[in-house]
Scaffold this active site. Structure first.
Site, short mmCIF file in Angstrom:
data_model
loop_
_atom_site.label_atom_id
_atom_site.label_comp_id
_atom_site.label_asym_id
_atom_site.label_seq_id
_atom_site.Cartn_x
_atom_site.Cartn_y
_atom_site.Cartn_z
CG ASP A 16 -2.09 -0.78 1.15
OD1 ASP A 16 -2.37 -1.19 0.01
OD2 ASP A 16 -2.75 -1.00 2.17
N GLY A 21 -7.97 10.24 -3.44
CA GLY A 21 -7.48 10.96 -4.61
C GLY A 21 -7.38 10.05 -5.81
CG MET A 22 -5.79 5.55 -7.02
SD MET A 22 -4.42 5.94 -8.07
CE MET A 22 -3.17 4.99 -7.24
#
EC number: 1.3.7.7
Lengths: 525, 459
Positions: free
Chosen positions: A311, A446-447
């Site tokens: 991650d 955001g992704m």
């Protein structure tokens, strides 16, 4: 004159009131016009305080301007003394009273002869200091007042506690996650075999301040408020202090190491003087604090493992901007760079009075340092840098909204949502977990947003079928289905809908891999 | 404590130690109402902090207001006030190009005796934008009275019939006002021809409520010729000797005085259009002044009461205590007594017995009709004493500011936040429901919690 829409730190009297109302049974009387008691609303709303805020105003009105406020102030103090029987009444000047230039100290002297309680005048200049500086100053003033009083009456407790103990200085009302941090610090100290002597000011009484000197040392978790008091206690009573903020894995370890060093050296001194007979847990050989740190870091806190996990690998080198008070902004910058491998393009603080310390702390961890209390400068900086995420105050969160950049709130000024009911410390080992979540969630969002954008925007577009599948008259062949399952869960439905919509528009019944790509291209175009 | 009675109503006056909003808060609704305005609050960090926190989310929406934050050099007169204000106003002109800049004077400008009224006309001529000065400070006023000071200042800027009809004076009007002056001129000519005297209503309300009240009067054959304030500064109503004015909010006494004394308008003293009873009395009073016999008003009021029945059943016989902070208290209490509630105390920051005379009269009449004792009216209340009284009386609902709401709730006293009445739409027949929605909300919430047995949340 300055054109201003927003300020990071409030006026001086707010700092004084925050300190005063954090103590138990201390009443603050503001020398102020009607409407300046907005502090009570904030405390009642943001902190959801169940108790009446112990702040009243001695109202400055036209009559006061004409006659002077002497009688009124004295009367209000003596009245409050009778009504609530507080231990201390703190007369708080405001911007209005500081230009009236009345001799408030004289009123305080008069009132204190007529009241049972102690009365002091908060010594802050409205036009020179802000909320944070005033809070620091007021805390020191109250501590000094009670220790000097104890010295005079020979009530000062100079003998140290048997077990190593610490005071925590600077936990107070309307502070950013202060109550959670306080609980976490207590837990950490308990683990180390150190008892908490006093927590000042939150929830404490001024009558026990004379016991402050019984602690072996002081802890100042946030350098904004408490440092002045710690320095005073060091100079006058030779009490060492730890001002490292235990925020993040590395700083928490440093914090523990500093404490151990202090405790060990004090234990040696005290046992030499034969004052301490039983050596505390920490100083005996069987407690190895390095292995405690190691255990906590690797297995209790998940943050170190998180940094190592895939991650976090995906976050490597992502650009961020950090802005907040000196403590949180500096700690956060170091966490992002040292512990998570992110890139901090700009780190900044609105604590202009502490700029040197801040620069020194973040030097080497950031490309740019911004010291300002003008939110437009911060906003412009963010717009210029276009970071992948912002870590700042509520103002930066709104800048982020406008620019479509996610923001994690790490510092005051704050809104009601920054006073969570659940346990959310920023300090200690649990704090590292919370910070990791905060950082990670900011980025995933955001992704996610970005992916949604790529695949054709949000759900505002026409919906073909509400359900994700089953009712559809379209069939997906095996390769297409496999491909669909490779798409991350949170956008899979969107892709599926877009593809099916494309298929319907083009009268296609069986969706193949080719159809999927064609659909994707059609959406992108 | 001063006891003073007018007829049967008893007025008391306490110490004035109560919580309310600073009057500068009026910028938050006035800048939204007057769309081409810019409000500049000339004060300190304290004022700014209040606005920033009280206005919450609004602050992030690039509002058309700002602080001219006074620094130590301003206080000690090292800097020239005029030059400083000119610099800031030019910046505002450049960034926002407003039709009017409203300067809000604060406690600090009062104490250092900054001559805002003297500087404004000079600066106005220099930069070509009208500058209005309102002293909305905490030394003199409470909360909603801020709007009163702004509207009183604005009343002076409304065009007058005589000057508009006299073409020679047009040249004196600022160039950027020329267009609207022509429009005004046309209106003035029409007005002077019209048989009926014109009616101007004063008080800031959202556009939809303005339309509703206009229609309410129109259905009686009375047309409203303008509102103070208007949606845009350039559309301020025409005032003059034959113009009747009527207020829609109880806190507008300075504006009323200004309209009467300075603009020679005729004031219609009526109860305020809050609640169906208030609205009907308001319309009736205006009708009587214009010699119109109101049509179907009684039925209209009855119909509204019928639609309120579900809420009325919740509050009938319940008691209420107003701590007082926004001057709407008398009208709200009068409406709630008509709804069947018992009012223990009406706290109010300031009581203008002349401006509110019709409202007070209706309150008295309502009490007699509903057969309840007259409530005590406490001017400049003392919150500490009030809380002692609340603890004693245990009212079913307490209308209070946010400073006391949570602590009272924790002690098992049901509260409603008073500021919501200022921002909610409460005027006219159709908004009566909105008032009761607010009043009954805590009661409806408590109904759900009854079985939990968690009314007291302090040790």
């Amino acid at each position: 004159m300055k054109l201003a829409y927003w300020m990071y730190a409030g006026p001086a009297h707010i700092g004084t009131l925050r300190v005063a109302s954090s103590f138990k049974n201390v009443h603050a009387i503001m020398h102020a016009p009607l409407g300046d008691d907005y502090f009570n609303v904030m405390r009642s709303m943001l902190e959801r305080s169940r108790d009446f805020t112990p702040v009243t105003a001695s109202i400055v009105d036209r009559h006061v301007l004409a006659k002077g406020s002497g009688e009124k102030v004295v009367e209000n103090i003596t009245r409050k003394d009778k009504e609530d029987c507080p231990d201390l009444i703190l007369l708080t000047p405001t911007c209005t009273s500081s230009i009236l230039q009345e001799d408030l100290q004289n009123f305080v002297n008069r009132a204190s002869t007529e009241s049972q309680c102690d009365v002091i005048l908060a010594d802050v200049n409205h036009y020179r200091v802000n909320e944070i500086q005033a809070a620091d100053r007021t805390l020191e003033q109250i501590i000094r007042f009670y220790l000097e009083k104890a010295v005079k009456t020979n009530q000062l407790k100079l003998d140290k506690t048997m077990k190593p103990s610490a005071n925590i200085l600077g936990m107070f009302t309307l502070g950013f996650h202060n109550t959670h941090d306080c609980r976490e610090l207590k837990k950490l100290l308990t683990d180390l075999g150190i008892s908490v002597n006093l927590i000042v000011p939150e929830g404490g009484s001024v009558t026990v301040l004379k016991n402050l000197t019984q602690a072996w040392f002081n802890i100042v978790p946030y350098r904004e408020v408490g440092l002045m008091s710690a320095i005073y206690l060091e100079n006058e009573f030779n009490m060492p202090y730890v001002s490292t903020t235990p925020m993040g894995i590395i700083n928490t370890a440093n914090f523990i190491r500093e404490i151990c060093q202090i405790v060990k050296s004090l234990a040696v001194n005290l046992s030499k003087k034969d004052e301490i007979h039983t050596l505390p847990v920490l100083t005996t050989e069987n407690f190895d604090f390095e292995s405690y740190i190691d255990q906590q870091t690797r297995f209790i806190s998940q943050a170190a493992w998180f940094s190592r996990s895939i991650d976090c690998q995906n976050l490597t080198g992502k650009k961020t901007v950090v802005f907040g008070d000196a403590t949180h902004a500096a700690s956060m910058t170091k966490i992002l760079v040292r512990e998570m491998g992110l890139k901090v393009s700009c780190a900044g603080t609105y604590c202009k009075h502490d700029a040197d310390w801040f620069r020194e702390q973040v030097a080497g961890y950031t490309d740019q340092i911004l010291i300002t209390d003008d939110h437009t400068q911060v906003g412009d900086m963010i717009a210029r840098i276009e970071p992948a995420a912002i870590f700042g105050t509520q103002m930066e969160r709104h800048v982020g909204k406008r620019l479509d950049i996610p923001c994690g709130v790490i510092s005051a000024p704050v809104h009601i949502q920054n006073f969570p009911l659940g346990y959310r410390p920023f300090l200690g080992y649990e704090g590292t977990n919370q910070i990791a979540d905060l950082v990670y969630n900011s980025f995933t969002l955001g992704m996610e947003d970005h992916l949604l954008e790529i695949f054709g925007g949000h759900d505002t577009k026409e919906v073909i079928t509400k359900a994700l599948s089953n009712e559809s008259d379209l069939t997906w062949n095996i390769t297409a289905l496999q491909e669909l399952n490779k798409i991350p869960g949170f956008v899979r439905g969107k892709v599926k809908r877009n593809t099916e919509k494309f298929a319907r528009q083009n009268n296609i019944n069986v969706i193949t891999l080719e159809v999927m790509y064609a659909a994707k291209e059609a959406v992108a175009a | 404590m001063n006891l003073h009675s007018t007829e049967n109503l008893i007025f008391e006056c306490e110490t004035g130690n109560y919580h309310t909003f600073c009057p500068i808060s009026c910028v938050s609704w006035l800048y939204q109402k007057i769309e081409d305005s810019f409000f500049l609050v000339i004060g300190t960090k304290t004022c700014g902090y209040f606005l920033q926190n009280a206005l919450g989310v609004m602050i992030f929406a690039e509002p058309r207001y700002a602080m001219a934050e006074l620094e130590e050099s301003d206080i000690s007169a090292q800097l020239n006030d005029y030059k400083e204000l000119k610099r800031l106003c030019l910046q505002i002109k450049q960034d926002r190009n407003p039709s009017v800049i409203v300067w809000i004077g604060t406690c600090t400008t009062e104490i250092i005796k900054m001559d805002l009224e003297g500087m404004a006309p000079r600066l106005e001529a220099e930069i070509g934008i009208p500058i209005i000065v309102a002293r909305a400070n905490g030394l003199d006023y409470a909360f909603t009275q801020g709007e009163d000071t702004v509207l009183a200042a604005m009343a002076q800027r409304c065009p007058s019939i005589t000057s508009l009809l006299n073409k020679k004076q047009i040249a004196n009007v600022l160039p950027n006002l020329m267009l609207s002056s022509l429009k005004h001129q046309k209106m003035a000519r029409e007005l002077s021809k019209s048989e009926h005297p014109s009616l101007v209503l004063f008080g800031s309300l959202p556009g939809t409520i303005v339309t509703q009240l206009n229609l309410e009067l129109q259905s009686q054959g009375i047309s409203v010729s303008g509102w103070l304030p208007s949606q845009s500064y350039n559309d301020l109503p025409i005032l003059g000797e034959n113009v009747y004015v009527c207020g829609i909010n109880p806190f507008l006494s300075r504006t009323a005085t200004t309209l009467m004394r300075r603009r020679k308008c005729k004031l219609i003293s009526a109860p305020f259009p809050i609640g169906p009873d208030g609205t009907r009395a308001w319309v009736e009073k205006i009708c009587s002044v214009f010699g119109v016999v109101p049509q179907g008003l009684e039925q209209r009021e009855m119909k509204i009461w019928e639609t309120l029945e579900d809420y009325l059943s919740l509050i009938r016989g319940k008691s209420i205590f107003f701590m007082g902070d926004n001057l709407l208290e008398i009208s709200l209490a009068r409406f709630l007594i008509r709804c069947g509630m018992i009012v223990y105390e009406i706290g109010i920051p300031y009581m203008d017995k002349r401006f509110q005379s019709a409202e007070l009269e209706l309150l008295k009449k309502t009490c007699q009709q509903m057969n309840v004792p007259l409530p005590r009216i406490v001017e400049k209340p003392d919150n500490y004493y009030q809380i002692q009284r609340i603890k004693e009386l245990q009212p079913d609902i307490t209308i209070t500011g946010m400073a006391h709401a949570n602590p009272l709730e924790a002690r098992g006293i049901t509260t409603k936040w008073s500021v919501e009445f200022t921002f909610a739409q409460i005027h006219g027949f159709s908004n009566s429901r909105e008032i009761l929605e607010l009043i009954t909300r805590p009661l409806r919430r408590n109904q759900n919690f009854d079985t939990l047995g968690l009314s007291k949340m302090v040790k």
